[in-house]
Design a protein around this motif. Sequence first.
Motif, PDB file in Angstrom:
ATOM      1  N   THR A  13      -7.768   8.592  -5.619  1.00  0.00           N
ATOM      2  CA  THR A  13      -6.755   9.101  -4.694  1.00  0.00           C
ATOM      3  C   THR A  13      -6.365   8.093  -3.643  1.00  0.00           C
ATOM      4  OG1 THR A  13      -6.943  11.447  -5.346  1.00  0.00           O
ATOM      5  CG2 THR A  13      -5.628  10.734  -3.550  1.00  0.00           C
ATOM      6  N   ALA A  14      -7.625   7.736  -2.888  1.00  0.00           N
ATOM      7  CA  ALA A  14      -7.803   6.804  -1.661  1.00  0.00           C
ATOM      8  C   ALA A  14      -7.178   5.545  -2.158  1.00  0.00           C
ATOM      9  CB  ALA A  14      -9.247   6.706  -1.110  1.00  0.00           C
ATOM     10  N   SER A  58      -3.758   3.692  -1.059  1.00  0.00           N
ATOM     11  CA  SER A  58      -3.739   2.604  -0.388  1.00  0.00           C
ATOM     12  C   SER A  58      -2.836   1.507  -0.808  1.00  0.00           C
ATOM     13  CB  SER A  58      -4.998   2.179  -0.200  1.00  0.00           C
ATOM     14  OG  SER A  58      -6.018   3.177   0.546  1.00  0.00           O
ATOM     15  N   HIS A  59      -3.088   1.493  -2.456  1.00  0.00           N
ATOM     16  CA  HIS A  59      -2.533   0.460  -2.857  1.00  0.00           C
ATOM     17  C   HIS A  59      -0.874   0.659  -3.015  1.00  0.00           C
ATOM     18  CE1 HIS A  59      -1.624  -2.866  -5.978  1.00  0.00           C
ATOM     19  NE2 HIS A  59      -0.926  -1.991  -6.604  1.00  0.00           N
ATOM     20  N   THR A  60      -0.480   1.917  -2.958  1.00  0.00           N
ATOM     21  CA  THR A  60       0.948   2.110  -2.851  1.00  0.00           C
ATOM     22  C   THR A  60       1.522   1.963  -1.551  1.00  0.00           C
ATOM     23  OG1 THR A  60       0.399   3.823  -4.624  1.00  0.00           O
ATOM     24  CG2 THR A  60       2.705   3.925  -3.402  1.00  0.00           C
ATOM     25  N   LEU A  61       0.749   2.309  -0.625  1.00  0.00           N
ATOM     26  CA  LEU A  61       1.049   2.008   0.683  1.00  0.00           C
ATOM     27  C   LEU A  61       1.321   0.514   1.007  1.00  0.00           C
ATOM     28  CD1 LEU A  61       2.054   3.255   3.495  1.00  0.00           C
ATOM     29  CD2 LEU A  61      -0.515   3.164   4.029  1.00  0.00           C
ATOM     30  N   LYS A  62       0.404  -0.203   0.516  1.00  0.00           N
ATOM     31  CA  LYS A  62       0.358  -1.695   0.802  1.00  0.00           C
ATOM     32  C   LYS A  62       1.661  -2.033   0.282  1.00  0.00           C
ATOM     33  CE  LYS A  62      -2.400  -5.787   0.619  1.00  0.00           C
ATOM     34  NZ  LYS A  62      -3.697  -6.383   0.436  1.00  0.00           N
ATOM     35  N   MET A  79       4.731  -1.173   2.342  1.00  0.00           N
ATOM     36  CA  MET A  79       4.783  -1.800   3.617  1.00  0.00           C
ATOM     37  C   MET A  79       5.115  -3.340   3.467  1.00  0.00           C
ATOM     38  SD  MET A  79       1.748  -0.245   5.803  1.00  0.00           S
ATOM     39  CE  MET A  79       2.645  -0.939   7.402  1.00  0.00           C
ATOM     40  N   THR A  80       4.475  -4.136   2.291  1.00  0.00           N
ATOM     41  CA  THR A  80       4.752  -5.482   1.874  1.00  0.00           C
ATOM     42  C   THR A  80       6.407  -5.594   1.650  1.00  0.00           C
ATOM     43  OG1 THR A  80       2.571  -5.971   1.283  1.00  0.00           O
ATOM     44  CG2 THR A  80       4.390  -7.428   0.408  1.00  0.00           C
ATOM     45  N   ASN A  81       6.804  -4.523   1.122  1.00  0.00           N
ATOM     46  CA  ASN A  81       8.351  -4.627   0.557  1.00  0.00           C
ATOM     47  C   ASN A  81       9.232  -4.514   1.800  1.00  0.00           C
ATOM     48  OD1 ASN A  81       7.779  -4.713  -2.201  1.00  0.00           O
ATOM     49  ND2 ASN A  81       7.790  -2.488  -2.402  1.00  0.00           N
ATOM     50  N   GLN A  82       8.894  -3.775   3.015  1.00  0.00           N
ATOM     51  CA  GLN A  82       9.411  -3.514   3.997  1.00  0.00           C
ATOM     52  C   GLN A  82       9.480  -4.721   4.816  1.00  0.00           C
ATOM     53  OE1 GLN A  82       7.631  -0.280   6.470  1.00  0.00           O
ATOM     54  NE2 GLN A  82       8.317   1.236   4.933  1.00  0.00           N
ATOM     55  N   ILE A  83       8.415  -5.504   4.914  1.00  0.00           N
ATOM     56  CA  ILE A  83       8.229  -6.939   5.444  1.00  0.00           C
ATOM     57  C   ILE A  83       9.344  -7.927   4.533  1.00  0.00           C
ATOM     58  CG2 ILE A  83       6.653  -9.010   5.906  1.00  0.00           C
ATOM     59  CD1 ILE A  83       4.565  -7.039   6.458  1.00  0.00           C
ATOM     60  N   PRO A 126       3.331 -11.797   9.918  1.00  0.00           N
ATOM     61  CA  PRO A 126       1.815 -11.286   9.640  1.00  0.00           C
ATOM     62  C   PRO A 126       1.445 -10.249   9.029  1.00  0.00           C
ATOM     63  CG  PRO A 126       2.432 -10.898  11.914  1.00  0.00           C
ATOM     64  CD  PRO A 126       3.719 -11.612  11.418  1.00  0.00           C
ATOM     65  N   LEU A 127       0.634 -10.133   8.100  1.00  0.00           N
ATOM     66  CA  LEU A 127       0.085  -8.789   7.365  1.00  0.00           C
ATOM     67  C   LEU A 127      -0.768  -8.030   8.094  1.00  0.00           C
ATOM     68  CD1 LEU A 127       0.143 -10.428   3.913  1.00  0.00           C
ATOM     69  CD2 LEU A 127       1.826  -8.972   4.743  1.00  0.00           C
ATOM     70  N   ASP A 128      -1.145  -8.284   9.281  1.00  0.00           N
ATOM     71  CA  ASP A 128      -2.408  -7.593   9.946  1.00  0.00           C
ATOM     72  C   ASP A 128      -2.025  -6.121  10.015  1.00  0.00           C
ATOM     73  OD1 ASP A 128      -3.638 -10.090  10.138  1.00  0.00           O
ATOM     74  OD2 ASP A 128      -3.024 -10.286  12.336  1.00  0.00           O
ATOM     75  N   THR A 129      -0.935  -5.820  10.439  1.00  0.00           N
ATOM     76  CA  THR A 129      -0.499  -4.277  10.578  1.00  0.00           C
ATOM     77  C   THR A 129      -0.687  -3.640   9.358  1.00  0.00           C
ATOM     78  OG1 THR A 129       1.155  -4.866  12.341  1.00  0.00           O
ATOM     79  CG2 THR A 129       1.221  -2.694  11.206  1.00  0.00           C
ATOM     80  N   VAL A 130      -0.290  -4.483   8.195  1.00  0.00           N
ATOM     81  CA  VAL A 130      -0.145  -3.887   6.798  1.00  0.00           C
ATOM     82  C   VAL A 130      -1.518  -3.430   6.451  1.00  0.00           C
ATOM     83  CG1 VAL A 130       0.173  -4.340   4.434  1.00  0.00           C
ATOM     84  CG2 VAL A 130       2.016  -4.755   6.109  1.00  0.00           C
ATOM     85  N   ASP A 131      -2.474  -4.272   6.492  1.00  0.00           N
ATOM     86  CA  ASP A 131      -3.883  -4.131   6.163  1.00  0.00           C
ATOM     87  C   ASP A 131      -4.534  -3.148   7.235  1.00  0.00           C
ATOM     88  OD1 ASP A 131      -3.518  -5.953   4.354  1.00  0.00           O
ATOM     89  OD2 ASP A 131      -4.800  -7.594   5.125  1.00  0.00           O
ATOM     90  N   THR A 132      -4.133  -3.179   8.366  1.00  0.00           N
ATOM     91  CA  THR A 132      -4.841  -1.844   9.392  1.00  0.00           C
ATOM     92  C   THR A 132      -4.511  -0.789   8.817  1.00  0.00           C
ATOM     93  OG1 THR A 132      -4.918  -3.589  11.132  1.00  0.00           O
ATOM     94  CG2 THR A 132      -5.009  -1.524  11.744  1.00  0.00           C
ATOM     95  N   THR A 133      -3.205  -0.670   8.760  1.00  0.00           N
ATOM     96  CA  THR A 133      -2.371   0.647   8.024  1.00  0.00           C
ATOM     97  C   THR A 133      -3.273   1.165   6.904  1.00  0.00           C
ATOM     98  OG1 THR A 133      -0.395   0.207   9.444  1.00  0.00           O
ATOM     99  CG2 THR A 133      -0.431   2.108   7.862  1.00  0.00           C
ATOM    100  N   VAL A 134      -3.348   0.372   5.897  1.00  0.00           N
ATOM    101  CA  VAL A 134      -3.754   0.752   4.877  1.00  0.00           C
ATOM    102  C   VAL A 134      -5.153   0.985   5.109  1.00  0.00           C
ATOM    103  CG1 VAL A 134      -4.604  -0.371   2.663  1.00  0.00           C
ATOM    104  CG2 VAL A 134      -2.234  -0.847   3.254  1.00  0.00           C
ATOM    105  N   ARG A 135      -6.024   0.469   5.718  1.00  0.00           N
ATOM    106  CA  ARG A 135      -7.529   0.838   5.895  1.00  0.00           C
ATOM    107  C   ARG A 135      -7.748   2.043   6.498  1.00  0.00           C
ATOM    108  NH1 ARG A 135      -8.122  -4.738   7.311  1.00  0.00           N
ATOM    109  NH2 ARG A 135      -7.953  -4.399   9.400  1.00  0.00           N
ATOM    110  N   GLN A 136      -6.830   2.325   7.846  1.00  0.00           N
ATOM    111  CA  GLN A 136      -6.809   3.697   8.176  1.00  0.00           C
ATOM    112  C   GLN A 136      -6.509   4.622   7.298  1.00  0.00           C
ATOM    113  OE1 GLN A 136      -4.179   3.097  11.718  1.00  0.00           O
ATOM    114  NE2 GLN A 136      -5.730   1.903  13.056  1.00  0.00           N
TER     115      GLN A 136
END
Length: 497
Positions: free
Chosen positions: A20-21, A25-29, A32-36, A159-169
């Motif tokens: 599930t995680a 995470s993959h779906t969220l990434k 968010m990438t689509n939003q960027i 930048p993708l920093d926010t994406v990766d940070t949100t995905v990790r969290q």
Amino acid sequence: MRTKLVTVMLGLMIIAIFATALSSSHTLKISMTNQIDDQLNASWPTMAYGLNKAYVNSLNNNSSTDGSGDFDPTLLGLNSSYADIRDEDGKIVYIMPRSRVSPSNASDLPLLNPAQIEQLATTPLVPSTVPGSFPTSSGWRTMMVPLESSNLNLFLALPLDTVDTTVRQTAVLVLSTGLLAALVMSMIAYALTGRSLQPLNNVERTASMIAAGDLSQRVTDYPSETEVGRLSRSLNAMLAQIEKAFHDRQASERKMRRFIQDASHELRTPLVTIQGYSEFYRYGGLTDPEALDSAMRRIEAESKRMARLVEDLLMLARLDEQRPMEKQPVDLLVLGQDAVEDTKVRAPDRTVKLVGLTSERPSPASTVGDDARIRQVIANLLTNALRYTPEGTPIEIAVGVRSLVAGAMDAVIEIRDHGPGIPAEDAKRIFERFYRADSSRQRETGGSGLGLAIVAAIVQQHGGSVALADTAGGGATMSISLPYVPLVERPEPEIED
């Protein structure tokens, strides 16, 4: 078992939590990438116009020294964006002066190699990812936009920093929450499983007591709709059969020991007699011819008695083996008539009559069985009646059909005597092997106590029953009941009065 079940459940839950995680995470990434990408697609026309104008002004030396006239990307909400203008060879000719790139990742600005520049040039207006230098940057989402009326291209990056940070969290949150929930659920499952498996623990304790030798123990009955309920019923049925088989075996062993003891006792008497006379003769004690003749007569009589006893024992052994018997139609009326004729020859002083069960005239009573063995049953009963009743006592042979419950019928033949009868305490054991009553039924009369036992065994092999009752007016009645089977009509035999 409980620990194994809970461990398997916990393992499956942990696998499900990790899956599930990863999937979330993959779906969220992707989301968010689509939003960027949407931000890039929505802002590149304005960025291209503003940055191109700023570039032209810089070429014409018309821009203010403080940069106030430069294009400000914050107006589009792109606080951390990067933009520049590049020629067709990928060389940067102008960088957006109001870039909000922070000092921490300023050194990680997307510097493209020739292959990346060529790829972006061949796929304009298509967002792609440029990796950053780990761990300072997670990378950039870039787009190359051709500028109109020139050979220049607008290079735009977010930048993708926010994406990766949100995905990790998110992954950490899902894992920590899921593992905590799995731990709590495992403790609850352990308690519930222990309660659910309590009936099996009871079954185990009962089985241990049974293994220790207490065959009277039974498993507690549980609801029949549950697996444990069905198991308990099956176990109790099996235990009842085992206990019955165990008791039957013990009874059979006791019966066998008693039988061996009785047989040994019966055989010992004639053997001792024969041995005694033989030793007496060897030591010269039978010199008188009359004494010698008397001794030989005793030896012969005891030999015959021992032979009869051995034959009876062999007969009982064959009956116990349940050997197949010859089955044929048998009419008890015919056998009764033959028995009357034979008895008149054996005991001329006796009055023997063939009568019905409830009247003076007998009726046909047919069955299926071994004719010879049924005749032996009747002969044994008549021998018993002749032996243990006073001389001249009349005997009656009754034949007929008796109705039972549910429309069934039995073919019945009875041997009725009018002697002293059989005491009630002896009647219960009269069909046991080697049993003799204590009054007149002693070894001196010639009986070994096997005649009625043979009768009971033969009748049981035919699926019938033998019973003892009192004769009206005094005496004993031996009643043989066999399954009634109608035969083809034939003339009734003549009955002599």
